[in-house]
Write an enzyme that holds these catalytic residues in place. Structure first.
Site, PDB file in Angstrom:
ATOM      1  N   CYS A   7       1.947   8.268  42.150  1.00  0.00           N
ATOM      2  CA  CYS A   7       3.263   7.972  42.666  1.00  0.00           C
ATOM      3  C   CYS A   7       4.006   9.243  43.093  1.00  0.00           C
ATOM      4  CB  CYS A   7       3.885   7.224  41.410  1.00  0.00           C
ATOM      5  SG  CYS A   7       3.436   5.819  41.112  1.00  0.00           S
ATOM      6  N   GLU A  36       7.481   2.443  41.359  1.00  0.00           N
ATOM      7  CA  GLU A  36       7.510   3.394  42.575  1.00  0.00           C
ATOM      8  C   GLU A  36       7.039   2.711  43.794  1.00  0.00           C
ATOM      9  OE1 GLU A  36       6.944   6.378  38.926  1.00  0.00           O
ATOM     10  OE2 GLU A  36       6.342   4.369  39.357  1.00  0.00           O
ATOM     11  N   CYS A  86       3.778   9.275  37.864  1.00  0.00           N
ATOM     12  CA  CYS A  86       2.408  10.081  37.694  1.00  0.00           C
ATOM     13  C   CYS A  86       2.005  10.501  39.003  1.00  0.00           C
ATOM     14  CB  CYS A  86       1.604   8.805  37.451  1.00  0.00           C
ATOM     15  SG  CYS A  86       1.054   7.707  38.756  1.00  0.00           S
ATOM     16  N   HIS A 106       2.300   0.255  40.642  1.00  0.00           N
ATOM     17  CA  HIS A 106       3.578   0.816  39.677  1.00  0.00           C
ATOM     18  C   HIS A 106       4.715   0.580  40.460  1.00  0.00           C
ATOM     19  CE1 HIS A 106       0.733   4.153  37.918  1.00  0.00           C
ATOM     20  NE2 HIS A 106       0.255   2.801  37.795  1.00  0.00           N
TER      21      HIS A 106
END
Length: 152
Positions: free
Chosen positions: A89, A58, A86, A56
């Site tokens: 993360c 992040e 999410c 992701h």
């Protein structure tokens, strides 16, 4: 939908990273790590390109910032991301000791900060960054809507 105020430079960079991810066929989410106003690292979603469900934006930005600073903690750093992180993360943000989290669009379906798991509100979470939401929300939401509209 236009954002009513000029966007801070880190959010503009995160939006540019999100657009690049979208152009590469990834969900358009971008992230930037800063310290004292200086950009340390950027990241964009790379799940498909890397064959990695943890890639992701992040996580990509946090890994790059740790490498750039030569340490596993990002104390004093800020994370700017185009979509509410999410739960995975949010956990990484807590473990990295990010000082402040700025995010654009909320994610009622998959968010882990103000929606869903609310990771930072759990007693097991030992570090909670300061939270600032809605920064660049209009631009971030438009990138996501445009991306998914083409695929439906």
């Amino acid at each position: 939908m236009a954002d009513p105020f000029p966007l801070p430079e880190p959010m503009r960079l995160a939006l540019a990273a999100a657009a690049a991810a979208g152009a590469a066929g990834e969900v358009p989410i971008g992230a930037v790590v800063t310290r004292a106003g200086a950009v340390i690292a950027t990241g964009e979603n790379r799940n498909r390109r890397d064959g990695d469900p943890t890639a992701h934006a992040e996580i990509v930005a946090i890994r790059a910032a740790c490498t750039a600073l030569g340490q596993e903690r990002l104390t004093g750093c800020d994370l700017w991301v185009t979509l509410e992180p999410c739960a995975m993360c949010a956990g990484a943000i807590a473990h990295a000791r990010i000082a402040r989290l700025y995010y654009g669009a909320p994610d009622p379906k998959g968010g882990g900060v103000d929606h869903g798991a609310r990771v930072f509100a759990q007693p097991q979470c030992h570090h909670r960054p300061e939270l600032f939401s809605g920064i660049g929300e209009g631009a971030a939401a438009e990138l996501l809507r445009g991306f998914f509209a083409v695929r439906r």
